[in-house]
Scaffold this motif. Structure first.
Motif, PDB file in Angstrom:
ATOM      1  N   ASP A 179     -72.786  19.288 -82.370  1.00 56.81           N
ATOM      2  CA  ASP A 179     -71.489  19.912 -82.577  1.00 56.81           C
ATOM      3  C   ASP A 179     -70.590  18.886 -83.261  1.00 56.81           C
ATOM      4  OD1 ASP A 179     -69.665  22.314 -81.313  1.00 56.81           O
ATOM      5  OD2 ASP A 179     -68.551  20.433 -81.448  1.00 56.81           O
ATOM      6  N   GLY A 180     -69.855  19.346 -84.267  1.00 56.08           N
ATOM      7  CA  GLY A 180     -69.004  18.440 -85.034  1.00 56.08           C
ATOM      8  C   GLY A 180     -67.927  17.779 -84.187  1.00 56.08           C
ATOM      9  N   HIS A 181     -67.608  18.361 -83.048  1.00 58.08           N
ATOM     10  CA  HIS A 181     -66.573  17.770 -82.198  1.00 58.08           C
ATOM     11  C   HIS A 181     -67.124  17.279 -80.861  1.00 58.08           C
ATOM     12  CE1 HIS A 181     -62.570  16.783 -81.122  1.00 58.08           C
ATOM     13  NE2 HIS A 181     -62.492  17.644 -80.130  1.00 58.08           N
ATOM     14  N   CYS A 182     -68.072  18.012 -80.302  1.00 61.07           N
ATOM     15  CA  CYS A 182     -68.559  17.692 -78.947  1.00 61.07           C
ATOM     16  C   CYS A 182     -69.827  16.830 -78.950  1.00 61.07           C
ATOM     17  CB  CYS A 182     -68.832  18.971 -78.168  1.00 61.07           C
ATOM     18  SG  CYS A 182     -67.424  20.063 -78.080  1.00 61.07           S
ATOM     19  N   GLY A 183     -70.420  16.636 -80.117  1.00 63.42           N
ATOM     20  CA  GLY A 183     -71.635  15.810 -80.172  1.00 63.42           C
ATOM     21  C   GLY A 183     -72.886  16.630 -79.909  1.00 63.42           C
ATOM     22  N   VAL A 184     -73.954  15.943 -79.459  1.00 65.20           N
ATOM     23  CA  VAL A 184     -75.245  16.619 -79.291  1.00 65.20           C
ATOM     24  C   VAL A 184     -75.205  17.531 -78.064  1.00 65.20           C
ATOM     25  CG1 VAL A 184     -77.719  16.267 -78.900  1.00 65.20           C
ATOM     26  CG2 VAL A 184     -76.460  14.697 -80.384  1.00 65.20           C
ATOM     27  N   CYS A 185     -75.623  18.772 -78.243  1.00 67.67           N
ATOM     28  CA  CYS A 185     -75.682  19.731 -77.139  1.00 67.67           C
ATOM     29  C   CYS A 185     -77.088  20.316 -77.114  1.00 67.67           C
ATOM     30  CB  CYS A 185     -74.708  20.882 -77.348  1.00 67.67           C
ATOM     31  SG  CYS A 185     -73.028  20.346 -77.558  1.00 67.67           S
ATOM     32  N   SER A 186     -77.638  20.494 -75.934  1.00 71.65           N
ATOM     33  CA  SER A 186     -78.996  21.030 -75.811  1.00 71.65           C
ATOM     34  C   SER A 186     -79.033  22.070 -74.711  1.00 71.65           C
ATOM     35  CB  SER A 186     -79.978  19.931 -75.406  1.00 71.65           C
ATOM     36  OG  SER A 186     -79.855  18.839 -76.261  1.00 71.65           O
ATOM     37  N   GLN A 187     -79.891  23.037 -74.902  1.00 70.16           N
ATOM     38  CA  GLN A 187     -80.075  24.049 -73.854  1.00 70.16           C
ATOM     39  C   GLN A 187     -81.489  24.609 -73.945  1.00 70.16           C
ATOM     40  OE1 GLN A 187     -78.207  28.041 -74.019  1.00 70.16           O
ATOM     41  NE2 GLN A 187     -76.893  27.298 -72.375  1.00 70.16           N
ATOM     42  N   ASN A 188     -82.108  24.766 -72.779  1.00 65.27           N
ATOM     43  CA  ASN A 188     -83.380  25.461 -72.748  1.00 65.27           C
ATOM     44  C   ASN A 188     -83.058  26.932 -72.481  1.00 65.27           C
ATOM     45  OD1 ASN A 188     -85.639  26.849 -71.494  1.00 65.27           O
ATOM     46  ND2 ASN A 188     -86.678  24.871 -71.564  1.00 65.27           N
ATOM     47  N   LEU A 189     -83.311  27.775 -73.474  1.00 68.68           N
ATOM     48  CA  LEU A 189     -82.895  29.175 -73.350  1.00 68.68           C
ATOM     49  C   LEU A 189     -83.548  29.867 -72.161  1.00 68.68           C
ATOM     50  CD1 LEU A 189     -82.651  30.558 -76.984  1.00 68.68           C
ATOM     51  CD2 LEU A 189     -80.827  29.918 -75.430  1.00 68.68           C
ATOM     52  N   ALA A 190     -84.848  29.634 -71.957  1.00 68.54           N
ATOM     53  CA  ALA A 190     -85.540  30.318 -70.863  1.00 68.54           C
ATOM     54  C   ALA A 190     -84.966  29.876 -69.511  1.00 68.54           C
ATOM     55  CB  ALA A 190     -87.026  30.039 -70.929  1.00 68.54           C
ATOM     56  N   LYS A 191     -84.679  28.588 -69.374  1.00 72.28           N
ATOM     57  CA  LYS A 191     -84.234  28.074 -68.070  1.00 72.28           C
ATOM     58  C   LYS A 191     -82.744  28.255 -67.838  1.00 72.28           C
ATOM     59  CE  LYS A 191     -87.921  24.825 -67.176  1.00 72.28           C
ATOM     60  NZ  LYS A 191     -88.674  24.882 -68.452  1.00 72.28           N
ATOM     61  N   ASN A 192     -81.930  28.115 -68.892  1.00 68.52           N
ATOM     62  CA  ASN A 192     -80.481  28.120 -68.698  1.00 68.52           C
ATOM     63  C   ASN A 192     -79.803  29.445 -69.028  1.00 68.52           C
ATOM     64  OD1 ASN A 192     -80.888  24.979 -70.100  1.00 68.52           O
ATOM     65  ND2 ASN A 192     -80.345  25.255 -67.974  1.00 68.52           N
ATOM     66  N   CYS A 193     -80.564  30.369 -69.599  1.00 64.77           N
ATOM     67  CA  CYS A 193     -79.915  31.604 -70.026  1.00 64.77           C
ATOM     68  C   CYS A 193     -80.812  32.810 -69.721  1.00 64.77           C
ATOM     69  CB  CYS A 193     -79.629  31.463 -71.527  1.00 64.77           C
ATOM     70  SG  CYS A 193     -79.330  32.969 -72.377  1.00 64.77           S
ATOM     71  N   GLY A 194     -82.054  32.725 -70.101  1.00 63.57           N
ATOM     72  CA  GLY A 194     -82.962  33.860 -69.925  1.00 63.57           C
ATOM     73  C   GLY A 194     -82.842  34.813 -71.100  1.00 63.57           C
ATOM     74  N   ASP A 195     -83.679  35.843 -71.099  1.00 65.23           N
ATOM     75  CA  ASP A 195     -83.656  36.833 -72.188  1.00 65.23           C
ATOM     76  C   ASP A 195     -82.255  37.448 -72.229  1.00 65.23           C
ATOM     77  OD1 ASP A 195     -86.327  36.211 -72.325  1.00 65.23           O
ATOM     78  OD2 ASP A 195     -86.967  37.982 -71.167  1.00 65.23           O
ATOM     79  N   PHE A 196     -81.676  37.527 -73.403  1.00 63.81           N
ATOM     80  CA  PHE A 196     -80.287  38.008 -73.448  1.00 63.81           C
ATOM     81  C   PHE A 196     -80.187  39.351 -74.172  1.00 63.81           C
ATOM     82  CE2 PHE A 196     -80.826  35.032 -76.971  1.00 63.81           C
ATOM     83  CZ  PHE A 196     -80.245  35.674 -78.050  1.00 63.81           C
TER      84      PHE A 196
END
Ligand code: GLU
Length: 328
Positions: A179-196
């Motif tokens: 992110d241009g302001h917040c820096g590196v961001c990571s997320q595992n979609l299956a673990k942190n969000c699930g099918d959306f």
């Protein structure tokens, strides 16, 4: 008023001009938090000599109204935050109102369907709540995948009882971006969000799908928006990948907080544009916002155009910003 200095063009040969957007949802009058984000997004584009698009995110017919969209344009112009195309101005990327884009969203939805990534979800709100997998660290709800393994027969039977939403399968993979302001961001979609959800049970395409389709088809290469949407970005990057589109650069703007730490929202009517315009002239309001954004040392009145040469992402706080009661 402050001195205006002429900002120099920073484009390198061959570099694409910045193309950003305002993407408000006309579900009520803009409030201080929306105005703050609009100002920062506008300054980020204008300080780079870029183009600004106004896209009206009136996807939800139950919450959005044309009179709010008209008011929104009027409020932005009152502040001096102009745009080059979109909204009632129109332009080459019509439609700029999401409520008129269903057929476009449908064609992208078909791409996902062709890839066998979609399935119907019959879970009611209450069931989702009860069957929820443990919350991710940021409090985001994780879908348990309950309807993923329904057989054709079970799905057909349930479809006779209630209309399904449609979800997309997500990979068990970490999606990272800078992110241009917040820096590196990571997320595992299956673990942190699930099918959306990509289409709601009432047939309305979801925000996640619509925003990606529109930013792609409008050639948006810079998205500056509130930090509340930071956790949506990995889902959107996944969709960019599936559509084989180039993702924009993302800049997530800190949120404005009430003194008790709550996020300011449309419910705070004393801080909506109606109330703010009754108390302040545009320059007074902008002076206060510029001060909160770290662009100035005082809340001295200032015009939007005068802030362009003062803008830099480095000056904008990284953490959410407490708004002193005395300021508004
Ligand atoms: N329409 C969204 C909102 O008003 C913003 C979407 C976006 O910037 O991606 O919160």
């Amino acid at each position: 008023m402050m001195e205006v200095s002429t900002a120099k063009c920073t484009l390198q040969p061959g570099e694409k001009p910045v193309r950003g957007r305002f993407a408000p949802s006309p579900s009520g009058r803009m409030h201080l938090g929306n105005v703050f984000c609009a100002l920062i997004a506008w300054l980020s584009v204008r300080s780079a000599h870029g183009e600004m698009v106004l896209r009206v995110e009136d996807l939800d017919p139950d919450r959005c109204r044309p009179e709010y969209a008209r008011q929104l344009e009027e409020d932005l112009l009152w502040l001096g935050l102009d745009w080059d195309e979109g909204g009632s101005r129109g332009g080459v990327c019509e439609p700029y109102y999401q409520s008129r884009c269903s057929e476009i969203y449908r064609s992208y939805y078909e791409i996902l369907k062709q890839k066998n990534l979609l399935y119907p979800c019959f879970c009611s709100r209450a069931e989702l709540h009860a069957a929820q997998a443990p919350h991710a660290s940021d409090g985001q709800t994780v879908y348990s995948g309950r309807c993923r393994s329904l057989s054709r027969e079970e799905a057909a039977h349930l479809a006779g009882v209630r209309a399904p939403a449609v979800r997309i399968l997500v990979p068990d993979e970490v999606i990272s971006f800078t992110d241009g302001h917040c820096g590196v961001c990571s997320q595992n979609l299956a673990k942190n969000c699930g099918d959306f959800i990509v289409r709601r049970s009432d047939g309305v395409f979801s925000y996640q799908l619509a925003v990606v389709v529109d930013d792609l088809r409008m050639g948006i290469n810079q998205v500056a928006r509130g930090r509340d949407l930071l956790s949506s970005t990995p889902r959107q990057l996944y969709l960019y990948r599936l559509f084989q589109g180039e993702a924009p650069s993302f800049y997530h703007i800190p949120l404005l907080l009430a003194p008790d730490g709550r996020r300011l929202s449309k419910r705070e009517h004393d801080l909506d544009m109606g109330a703010l315009r009754a108390r302040f002239c545009p320059e007074e309001l902008l002076g206060r916002l510029a001060f909160l954004a770290g662009l100035t040392d005082t809340k001295e009145p200032v015009r939007a155009s005068e802030l362009i040469p003062l803008f830099s992402w480095d000056k904008v706080p990284k953490q959410d910003i407490f708004v002193p009661v005395s300021l508004f």
